[in-house]
Each structure stands twice: as structure tokens, then as C-alpha cells.
Scaffold this active site. Structure first.
Site, PDB file in Angstrom:
ATOM      1  N   ARG A  46      -9.067 -11.117  22.439  1.00 21.54           N
ATOM      2  CA  ARG A  46      -7.996 -10.113  22.514  1.00 21.54           C
ATOM      3  C   ARG A  46      -6.898 -10.441  21.505  1.00 21.54           C
ATOM      4  NH1 ARG A  46      -4.344 -10.899  26.029  1.00 21.54           N
ATOM      5  NH2 ARG A  46      -5.732 -11.326  27.784  1.00 21.54           N
ATOM      6  N   TYR A  98       1.273  16.160  16.975  1.00 17.25           N
ATOM      7  CA  TYR A  98      -0.056  16.035  17.585  1.00 17.25           C
ATOM      8  C   TYR A  98       0.103  16.148  19.107  1.00 17.25           C
ATOM      9  CZ  TYR A  98      -4.480  14.110  19.095  1.00 17.25           C
ATOM     10  OH  TYR A  98      -5.682  13.943  19.712  1.00 17.25           O
ATOM     11  N   ASP A 170       3.173   8.709  11.261  1.00 14.38           N
ATOM     12  CA  ASP A 170       1.754   8.888  11.599  1.00 14.38           C
ATOM     13  C   ASP A 170       1.090   9.420  10.323  1.00 14.38           C
ATOM     14  OD1 ASP A 170      -0.746   9.909  12.361  1.00 14.38           O
ATOM     15  OD2 ASP A 170      -0.066  10.404  14.378  1.00 14.38           O
ATOM     16  N   LYS A 195     -10.253   9.495  12.472  1.00 12.50           N
ATOM     17  CA  LYS A 195     -10.323  10.664  11.604  1.00 12.50           C
ATOM     18  C   LYS A 195     -10.826  10.249  10.219  1.00 12.50           C
ATOM     19  CE  LYS A 195      -8.579  12.473  15.289  1.00 12.50           C
ATOM     20  NZ  LYS A 195      -7.143  12.654  15.513  1.00 12.50           N
TER      21      LYS A 195
HETATM   22  C1  LIG Z   1      -6.265  12.372  16.589  1.00 12.36           C
HETATM   23  C2  LIG Z   1      -4.844  12.050  16.317  1.00 12.36           C
HETATM   24  C3  LIG Z   1      -4.155  11.125  17.116  1.00 12.36           C
HETATM   25  C4  LIG Z   1      -4.802  10.448  18.318  1.00 12.36           C
HETATM   26  O1  LIG Z   1      -5.817   9.577  17.897  1.00 12.36           O
HETATM   27  P1  LIG Z   1      -7.142   9.234  18.791  1.00 12.36           P
HETATM   28  O2  LIG Z   1      -7.879   8.331  17.883  1.00 12.36           O
HETATM   29  O3  LIG Z   1      -7.824  10.521  19.081  1.00 12.36           O
HETATM   30  O4  LIG Z   1      -6.655   8.566  20.025  1.00 12.36           O
HETATM   31  C5  LIG Z   1      -2.840  10.839  16.788  1.00 12.36           C
HETATM   32  N1  LIG Z   1      -2.221  11.446  15.744  1.00 12.36           N
HETATM   33  C6  LIG Z   1      -2.859  12.347  14.962  1.00 12.36           C
HETATM   34  C7  LIG Z   1      -2.142  12.988  13.839  1.00 12.36           C
HETATM   35  C8  LIG Z   1      -4.181  12.684  15.222  1.00 12.36           C
HETATM   36  O5  LIG Z   1      -4.809  13.586  14.466  1.00 12.36           O
END
Ligand SMILES: *Cc1c(COP(=O)(O)O)cnc(C)c1O
Length: 388
Positions: A46, A98, A170, A195
Site C-alpha cells: 500500500r 464532471y 483536473d 481515459k
Molecule cells: C472520468 C472522469 C473522472 C472520474 O474518473 P474515474 O476514473 O471514472 O473514477 C474525473 N474527472 C474527469 C474529468 C473525468 O472525465
């Protein structure tokens, strides 16, 4: 070294035992100590794990940060960063956010006394008006999803610094290949690595990248204490996906640009939201702070009744949530990804029942345009038939 070379070589020179060019998956959770008070650098997985460590070291360097932390999802990364704040603290957050981040703030963090105000983060007057004596940070997405609003990262982080606030970005939609917020003055970068970074619609992962010794040490403490860390198999898959990030982003961008231009002139389409287009209000800021454009954009059809036939008749393009993978996916934000955002906020920012979001994959652009064109024509025929 250029970013393309760093990406392609992630972990390739790290296995000094066998010389493996693909760094192995270390599945172990426990590591033998050579003696009392001694460690190989690894104790319990961890805290630190070899495959994850190779990924984290590469990510920190590629995002121009001091440290990186791989988490079990993008939401886990956001939760770990939010745990930096305490009851009574206040955040200023991008309006077109998001949906999952909004839900985490409003349904969970609020219960722990951390509150947020949602504003157009590119408007310094709105930022000033939402500042309180308890404001600790500003969280931005640029471009936002689905409406592709752009925030000037350097301008906002300069303002945030002058008020003693942290700037958190982000960076999921552009990735460090196109945009590196820490170089523009931000303190923390977050990714849903599920993504573009992983890129194949088959890994769930999140990343936190920090700048500065104190902040990095605190984030290491939170990452280990909360424990929402990325496992060795997924760390391997993420690093493997990132090796081709440069190639994929170039193709996502060129495909998305060609398709956005095609849709702009299509008779079924009312509006296209894509920062690569010169008409987009954030176009010049976006071109100034990043070296390219994301592969996702949204568009409004002229008639809400087109939506159902479009989604049921696309063939190559899948009707599915998520974004950033090699396969093209289309979704309907008002009822899917953004369902947790209250109707009045959705309407105010323009996420309405005519808006579709398209994550353009790396297929041949001609095939994607042909698929879209047949679906749009089918939708127009269906609606025309209803009227006759
Ligand atoms: C998908 C997404 C998230 C969340 O991520 P997960 O991997 O699905 O938990 C956060 N911010 C943005 C901009 C996203 O597209």
C-alpha cells in the site's frame, strides 16, 4: 528529452536484474527486510509497490511535478486530494464540472464540512466574489466536459497564489502530452487515467501529481493512509497504455477536428462546442496554454427528437459512457454522465436535452463521418415522418 521519447520508454530501463524492456508486474504485498532497521525501499505494497513506483516516477516527470500517486480510480484520486482539507474549509470550483466530482463534493465532502462554490473560473470578478476567509483552493477543469469551457490556468493560479489558495487542475481531457498545468503555476494535477492515459477503455485508474516538497509529503501521507491505491496489474496496463499516448492524442485530435468541422455544416446540427474551432470563445486561451486539442467535443442537434434515433442507429460509434479510448463512444450527458447535477445548473450552463457528447476514437475518420452522417439522416427522416 522530448515527451514522446519519455512516454515510449516508461519503465524500459528500470529492470536492472533481467534487463526486461517491459517492467514486470510485482504482485507481492510484503517485502523481506535484510535486517532490523533495514529495508529494500519496499515494505508493504500500500505504501510503495515496484510496478506502481515505476509508473509514478514516470508520471511525475512527464507532468513536470515532484511526486505522483497512482490511485484506484479518478474518483479515488479526487477523494484523496479532498482529504487534504478540513471541516470549515471552502473550495471554488469550475461550474461545468464532471458529474462524479460534483456528487463527491455535494453528497459526501459537505457532510465532512468542506463546502464548494461553483463559478465560471475564467472570470476573476466571479472568483473574487466567491472568496471567503475559509477558501483554501480552486479546482478547475479546462476544457470542461461536456461544454468545453476554457480557463486560463496561468491567470487563475497567479490570482490564487495572491490569495494564498492552492490551484488544482483536473487535466484528464488534455493529458500532459498537450497541457502541463504545473508549468503554468498550478500546485496539484489530477487525472482520471481511465481515459486518455490508459487509452483502451479497459483500465480504471487515477493519478495525483504534486509540486513542492511539503505538499508532496502530505499527499504521500494521505495516499498511504486512505489506501485507495492502484494495484500492480493495473499499474502495468496504465504504463503500457501511456507508451502510445503521443500517437493516440495526435489521431484523436485530427479526427475530432475533421468531424467537428463536418458537423458545423450539417443540416441536423445547431451548434458544435470544440475549442479547436476558431469560433469557440476559449479558442485563443486554449491555443496559448496547450500544444493541442482533446479528442472529445459536444454538439447540439436542432431537434431533441433526433437524439433517440441517432443513438440507436450509430453502428461503428458505440452509445456508451466514458471517453478517451481508442474506440469512439457517444453519450447523452443530460441523462447519463451529468444526471447527478441539478436540472437548474444543467440548464444554466447549457447541458440540455439536445446536447450529445462525442469521444472520437482512432478509427479512420472517413468511416466515422459516414457512420454519423447515416445516423443523422435517419434521425431527420424519422422526425419528418412523425410530422406527416
Ligand atoms: C472520468 C472522469 C473522472 C472520474 O474518473 P474515474 O476514473 O471514472 O473514477 C474525473 N474527472 C474527469 C474529468 C473525468 O472525465
Amino acid at each position: 528529452m522530448k515527451i514522446e521519447s519519455r512516454l515510449a520508454q516508461i519503465g524500459s530501463q528500470k529492470d536492472t536484474v533481467t534487463g526486461a524492456v517491459s517492467f514486470p508486474i510485482y504482485q507481492a504485498t510484503a517485502f523481506r527486510h535484510p535486517g532490523l532497521g533495514e529495508s529494500t525501499g519496499f515494505d508493504y505494497a500500500r505504501t510503495k509497490s515496484p510496478t506502481r513506483a515505476v509508473l509514478e516516477e514516470a508520471v511525475a516527470e512527464i507532468e513536470s511535478g515532484d511526486a505522483a500517486f497512482a490511485c484506484s480510480s479518478g474518483m479515488a484520486a479526487l477523494q484523496t486530494v479532498f482529504a487534504y482539507f478540513s471541516s470549515g474549509d471552502h473550495l471554488i470550483v469550475s461550474l461545468d464540472l464532471y458529474g462524479g466530482t460534483y456528487r463527491l463534493l455535494e453528497r459526501i465532502m459537505k457532510r465532512f464540512g468542506v463546502t464548494a462554490t461553483y463559478v465560471d473560473t475564467n472570470d476573476l470578478d466571479q472568483l473574487g466574489a466567491s472568496l471567503t476567509s475559509n477558501t483554501k483552493a480552486i479546482l478547475i477543469e479546462t476544457p470542461t466536459n461536456p461544454l468545453m469551457m476554457i480557463t486560463d490556468i496561468a491567470k487563475v493560479s497567479t490570482w490564487a497564489k495572491s490569495k494564498g489558495l492552492l490551484t488544482i487542475v483536473d487535466n484528464t481531457l488534455l493529458t500532459p502530452y498537450f497541457q502541463r498545468p504545473l508549468e503554468l503555476g498550478a500546485d496539484i494535477v489530477i487525472h482520471s487515467a481511465s481515459k486518455y492515459l490508459a487509452g483502451h477503455n479497459d483500465v480504471l485508474a487515477g493519478l495525483i501529481i504534486t509540486k513542492g516538497e511539503e505538499l508532496s509529503a502530505e499527499m504521500a501521507f494521505l495516499h498511504n493512509s486512505i489506501g485507495a491505491v492502484l494495484g500492480p496489474q493495473d499499474s502495468f496496463l496504465l504504463a503500457r497504455g501511456m507508451k502510445t499516448l503521443a500517437l493516440r492524442m495526435e489521431r484523436h485530435q485530427s479526427n475530432a477536428t475533421a468531424i467537428a468541422k463536418f458537423l458545423q455544416t450539417h443540416e441536423a446540427i445547431a451548434e458544435v462546442f470544440y475549442p479547436a474551432l476558431p469560433e469557440h470563445p476559449g479558442h485563443s486561451i486554449q491555443q496559448g496554454q496547450s500544444s493541442g486539442n482533446t479528442g472529445i467535443f459536444s454538439f447540439k442537434v436542432k431537434d431533441a427528437r433526433y437524439v433517440a434515433p441517432i443513438l440507436s442507429s450509430v453502428k461503428l460509434i458505440a452509445f456508451a459512457e466514458s471517453l478517451g479510448g481508442v474506440e469512439s463512444l457517444m453519450t447523452y450527458p443530460a441523462v447519463q454522465t451529468h444526471a447527478d447535477i441539478p436540472e437548474e445548473i444543467r440548464q444554466a450552463i447549457g447541458v440540455d436535452d439536445r446536447l450529445l457528447r462525442f469521444s472520437v476514437g482512432i478509427e479512420h475518420v472517413d468511416d466515422l463521418i459516414a457512420d454519423l452522417d447515416q445516423a443523422l439522416k435517419f434521425a431527420m427522416q424519422e422526425v419528418a415522418a412523425l410530422q406527416n
